[in-house]
Write a protein that holds these residues in place. Sequence first.
Motif, short mmCIF file in Angstrom:
data_model
loop_
_atom_site.label_atom_id
_atom_site.label_comp_id
_atom_site.label_asym_id
_atom_site.label_seq_id
_atom_site.Cartn_x
_atom_site.Cartn_y
_atom_site.Cartn_z
N LEU A 126 0.84 -1.19 0.00
CA LEU A 126 0.00 0.00 0.00
C LEU A 126 0.88 1.25 0.00
O LEU A 126 1.94 1.26 0.62
CB LEU A 126 -0.90 0.04 1.25
CG LEU A 126 -2.04 -0.98 1.32
CD1 LEU A 126 -2.70 -0.91 2.69
CD2 LEU A 126 -3.06 -0.73 0.23
N PRO A 127 0.44 2.31 -0.67
CA PRO A 127 1.19 3.57 -0.62
C PRO A 127 0.99 4.27 0.71
O PRO A 127 -0.02 4.09 1.38
CB PRO A 127 0.57 4.38 -1.77
CG PRO A 127 -0.84 3.87 -1.85
CD PRO A 127 -0.76 2.40 -1.53
N ARG A 128 1.95 5.08 1.07
CA ARG A 128 1.85 5.83 2.33
C ARG A 128 0.66 6.79 2.30
O ARG A 128 -0.04 6.96 3.28
CB ARG A 128 3.16 6.58 2.57
CG ARG A 128 3.22 7.30 3.90
CD ARG A 128 4.63 7.75 4.21
NE ARG A 128 5.19 8.59 3.16
CZ ARG A 128 6.44 9.03 3.16
NH1 ARG A 128 7.27 8.66 4.11
NH2 ARG A 128 6.87 9.81 2.20
N PHE A 129 0.48 7.45 1.16
CA PHE A 129 -0.67 8.34 0.98
C PHE A 129 -1.72 7.62 0.16
O PHE A 129 -1.41 7.04 -0.89
CB PHE A 129 -0.25 9.63 0.27
CG PHE A 129 -1.39 10.60 0.08
CD1 PHE A 129 -1.75 11.46 1.11
CD2 PHE A 129 -2.12 10.62 -1.09
CE1 PHE A 129 -2.81 12.35 0.96
CE2 PHE A 129 -3.18 11.49 -1.26
CZ PHE A 129 -3.53 12.36 -0.24
N PRO A 130 -2.98 7.60 0.62
CA PRO A 130 -3.53 8.34 1.77
C PRO A 130 -3.63 7.52 3.05
O PRO A 130 -4.01 8.05 4.08
CB PRO A 130 -4.93 8.69 1.27
CG PRO A 130 -5.32 7.49 0.45
CD PRO A 130 -4.05 7.03 -0.22
N PHE A 131 -3.31 6.22 2.97
CA PHE A 131 -3.66 5.31 4.05
C PHE A 131 -2.99 5.66 5.37
O PHE A 131 -3.63 5.67 6.43
CB PHE A 131 -3.34 3.87 3.64
CG PHE A 131 -4.08 3.42 2.43
CD1 PHE A 131 -5.43 3.12 2.49
CD2 PHE A 131 -3.43 3.33 1.20
CE1 PHE A 131 -6.13 2.72 1.36
CE2 PHE A 131 -4.12 2.93 0.07
CZ PHE A 131 -5.47 2.63 0.14
N LEU A 132 -1.68 5.92 5.33
CA LEU A 132 -0.98 6.18 6.58
C LEU A 132 -1.40 7.52 7.19
O LEU A 132 -1.47 7.66 8.41
CB LEU A 132 0.53 6.17 6.34
CG LEU A 132 1.41 6.12 7.59
CD1 LEU A 132 1.03 4.94 8.47
CD2 LEU A 132 2.88 6.03 7.20
N TYR A 133 -1.72 8.48 6.34
CA TYR A 133 -2.17 9.78 6.84
C TYR A 133 -3.51 9.65 7.57
O TYR A 133 -3.71 10.26 8.61
CB TYR A 133 -2.28 10.77 5.68
CG TYR A 133 -0.95 11.22 5.15
CD1 TYR A 133 -0.38 12.41 5.59
CD2 TYR A 133 -0.26 10.45 4.23
CE1 TYR A 133 0.85 12.83 5.10
CE2 TYR A 133 0.98 10.85 3.73
CZ TYR A 133 1.53 12.04 4.17
OH TYR A 133 2.75 12.45 3.70
N VAL A 134 -4.40 8.85 7.02
CA VAL A 134 -5.70 8.66 7.65
C VAL A 134 -5.55 7.85 8.94
O VAL A 134 -6.17 8.15 9.96
CB VAL A 134 -6.69 7.97 6.68
CG1 VAL A 134 -8.03 7.72 7.38
CG2 VAL A 134 -6.90 8.83 5.44
N ALA A 135 -4.70 6.80 8.91
CA ALA A 135 -4.46 6.00 10.11
C ALA A 135 -3.86 6.85 11.22
O ALA A 135 -4.18 6.69 12.41
CB ALA A 135 -3.54 4.83 9.79
N ASP A 136 -2.99 7.78 10.85
CA ASP A 136 -2.40 8.71 11.81
C ASP A 136 -3.47 9.58 12.46
O ASP A 136 -3.45 9.81 13.67
CB ASP A 136 -1.35 9.57 11.10
CG ASP A 136 -0.72 10.60 12.02
OD1 ASP A 136 -0.34 10.23 13.14
OD2 ASP A 136 -0.61 11.77 11.61
N TYR A 137 -4.40 10.05 11.65
CA TYR A 137 -5.50 10.86 12.17
C TYR A 137 -6.36 10.04 13.15
O TYR A 137 -6.73 10.51 14.22
CB TYR A 137 -6.36 11.35 11.01
CG TYR A 137 -7.63 12.04 11.43
CD1 TYR A 137 -7.62 13.37 11.85
CD2 TYR A 137 -8.85 11.36 11.41
CE1 TYR A 137 -8.80 14.01 12.25
CE2 TYR A 137 -10.03 11.99 11.80
CZ TYR A 137 -10.00 13.31 12.22
OH TYR A 137 -11.16 13.92 12.61
#
Length: 370
Positions: free
Chosen positions: A265-276
């Motif tokens: 999986l790409p870092r964006f958007p998944f990791l940004y949403v998980a961080d939120y």
Amino acid sequence: MKKGYRTDVRKREIKGRGKNDLKMRWLRPFGGALAFLTLPVYGVSWLLFKIAIVRDNRSGFLETPLVKFVINRAGGAMKALKNEQVAESVETGLGFADFKTEIEAGKQWFLNQKKERIVVTSYDGLKLTAYYLPAEQESNKVMILMHGYRNEGGFGDFSGLVEFYHDMGYHLLVPHQRSHGESEGDYICYGVKERYDVKQWAEYIAGRFEGNCSIFLSGISMGGATVLMAAGLELPSQVKGIIADCAFISPWETFSHVIKRDYRLPRFPFLYVADYIAGNRAGFRFKECSTIACMKKNHIPVLFIHGSEDTFVPTEMSYRNYEACAAPKELLIVEKAAHGTSNLVEPDTYREAVISFMEKYTGNGDGNGN
């Protein structure tokens, strides 16, 4: 006001509404498509959060039809993380599976020792548990052993070392990190909150010995990152050294590596949403603390250790931590060792490095490092 003027204004209003209605008609399909894309992204990000951070992350959750649908829509190749090191199935070096006999022997040794159970309350109200194993002879040397992700200290990644450290004449304090074992907590915070727990355990030991002791902090994997992050806090002066074995840099860098390696999986958007989500649910952010920043202001000597074949926490993370460290420092790279197995792959080399490091900074054993 003239009648003709009012009519012109009315016509312009009607014409304007017509244009807006036309715009809305054009946007409706895009709005639906956006919602169609957003829901799977949020769903997968929430799953990443649950798998990696939530204490109860039982993999059966991933088998439900709705979850499978969300995952497939997002195009992710999700895998459930078991309660073991995920790295074992992909490491090219020697992993934990290659040392089952040694690990079990160390576990049984620790279980058979007479230990004191200690419970303290964390800064945010959690009951934290540790086991204290006194040295056989009188000593003022203490090691605090911080285990890694989803392990339990003497029962997991330190099972190959507890007897060795005890034989060296050290009292051992083996905490169960928050959200692990007998300690409370719903969320694993990858050192961001756990660093304050390390400080509290160090203060407990310093108080127990009335200040007359030499304390060493040792951590493996997440425990390694935790003790390095703790070095960014004001620790008791009795802390003489840190041993950081295969420590990562931050939750952000770790997750960036893992979602690419394990989930494609790409870092964006998944990791940004998980961080939120983590910020709202678990009360910490993935970039909130990094070992690099802590090492730049650190004054406590550090021994960095890493396996050359570690693909779970890449070896280069220890190189970067080493370069950033402002304090006296040493670095040991163990060839053929995968994640967390350096002490098992080359036990003699590992122990010689540890003995040399601790003797150097324990000094005459007076608790002052002199």
